[in-house]
Design a protein around this motif. Structure first.
Motif, mmCIF file in Angstrom:
data_model
loop_
_atom_site.group_PDB
_atom_site.id
_atom_site.type_symbol
_atom_site.label_atom_id
_atom_site.label_comp_id
_atom_site.label_asym_id
_atom_site.label_seq_id
_atom_site.Cartn_x
_atom_site.Cartn_y
_atom_site.Cartn_z
ATOM 1 N N GLN A 1 -6.635 -7.182 -7.501
ATOM 2 C CA GLN A 1 -5.986 -8.542 -7.311
ATOM 3 C C GLN A 1 -4.852 -8.172 -6.475
ATOM 4 O O GLN A 1 -4.393 -8.870 -5.520
ATOM 5 N N LEU A 2 -3.912 -7.119 -6.734
ATOM 6 C CA LEU A 2 -2.636 -6.723 -6.157
ATOM 7 C C LEU A 2 -2.924 -6.529 -4.636
ATOM 8 O O LEU A 2 -2.318 -7.036 -3.799
ATOM 9 N N SER B 1 -2.762 -7.412 0.898
ATOM 10 C CA SER B 1 -3.434 -7.567 2.228
ATOM 11 C C SER B 1 -3.236 -8.441 2.933
ATOM 12 O O SER B 1 -3.023 -8.435 4.244
ATOM 13 N N LEU B 2 -2.790 -9.698 2.616
ATOM 14 C CA LEU B 2 -2.479 -10.942 3.339
ATOM 15 C C LEU B 2 -1.012 -10.495 4.021
ATOM 16 O O LEU B 2 -0.580 -11.204 5.105
ATOM 17 N N GLY C 1 6.925 -10.276 -0.918
ATOM 18 C CA GLY C 1 6.119 -9.410 -1.589
ATOM 19 C C GLY C 1 6.274 -8.035 -1.225
ATOM 20 O O GLY C 1 7.141 -7.688 -0.402
ATOM 21 N N PHE C 2 5.370 -7.090 -1.771
ATOM 22 C CA PHE C 2 5.445 -5.700 -1.785
ATOM 23 C C PHE C 2 4.047 -5.421 -1.031
ATOM 24 O O PHE C 2 3.152 -5.795 -1.474
ATOM 25 N N PRO D 1 2.217 -1.740 -0.256
ATOM 26 C CA PRO D 1 2.395 -0.046 -0.523
ATOM 27 C C PRO D 1 2.032 0.554 0.906
ATOM 28 O O PRO D 1 1.385 0.071 1.861
ATOM 29 N N ASN D 2 2.974 1.547 1.166
ATOM 30 C CA ASN D 2 2.870 2.400 2.394
ATOM 31 C C ASN D 2 1.609 3.164 2.500
ATOM 32 O O ASN D 2 1.285 3.342 3.511
ATOM 33 N N LYS D 3 1.050 3.374 1.420
ATOM 34 C CA LYS D 3 -0.199 4.096 1.398
ATOM 35 C C LYS D 3 -1.627 3.069 1.632
ATOM 36 O O LYS D 3 -2.673 3.434 1.631
ATOM 37 N N GLY D 4 -1.314 1.678 1.935
ATOM 38 C CA GLY D 4 -2.187 0.992 2.629
ATOM 39 C C GLY D 4 -2.744 -0.120 1.366
ATOM 40 O O GLY D 4 -3.235 -1.219 1.593
#
Length: 153
Positions: A11-12, A17-18, A89-90, A92-95
């Motif tokens: 869900q995160l 992704s948006l 929002g946040f 992640p740098n890892k995608g």
């Protein structure tokens, strides 16, 4: 079977992704408030009137956003008077959050397996590289599934 934590990670990932495209299109160094005000051809005084503050107060808001010291509350207020909505929002740098947890689980698994491997080597009982890599992969999967708190140490 997926665990609750795996579902939460998914869900995160869906929500963040948006925001991925917005990460590529960051605002100018002067911040959103300045950029929007200029884009709308609004003066400091006009925005100040909407906020109930002086034009110097608006300048302080813009400066505090530019130097990353503005509060979310202030940004929400500017958005409100402009009939907009603050979205944050946040990402992640890892995608993805899933990749982030995978990496952390592998890092922890490597530390644990290599510590054990070094001890075994001292006793002339070391394993070959294939066995070590399998142990790391298996332990990383277990750590991720359990979502151990030690991931964040």
């Amino acid at each position: 079977m997926r665990t609750n934590r795996q579902i939460i990670l998914e869900q995160l990932d869906q929500k963040s992704s948006l925001l991925l495209d917005s990460k590529k299109n960051s605002v100018s160094d002067k911040g959103w408030v300045f950029s929007i005000r200029k884009g709308l051809n609004m003066t400091l005084e006009q925005l100040g009137n909407k906020l109930g503050i002086s034009k110097q107060g608006v300048r302080k808001i813009e400066e505090s956003e530019a130097n990353c010291s503005i509060s979310i509350k202030s940004l929400k207020e500017v958005a409100r008077v402009l009939d907009m909505q603050l979205v944050y929002g946040f990402v992640p740098n890892k995608g993805s959050f899933n990749n982030y947890v995978d990496d952390k689980a592998k890092e922890l698994a490597v530390r644990i397996v290599m510590r054990t491997h070094q001890t075994m080597q001292l006793e002339n009982q070391g394993n070959d590289e294939t066995v070590i890599q399998k142990a790391i992969a298996d332990l990383a999967l277990e750590i991720k599934q359990e979502m151990r708190r030690s991931l964040w140490d």
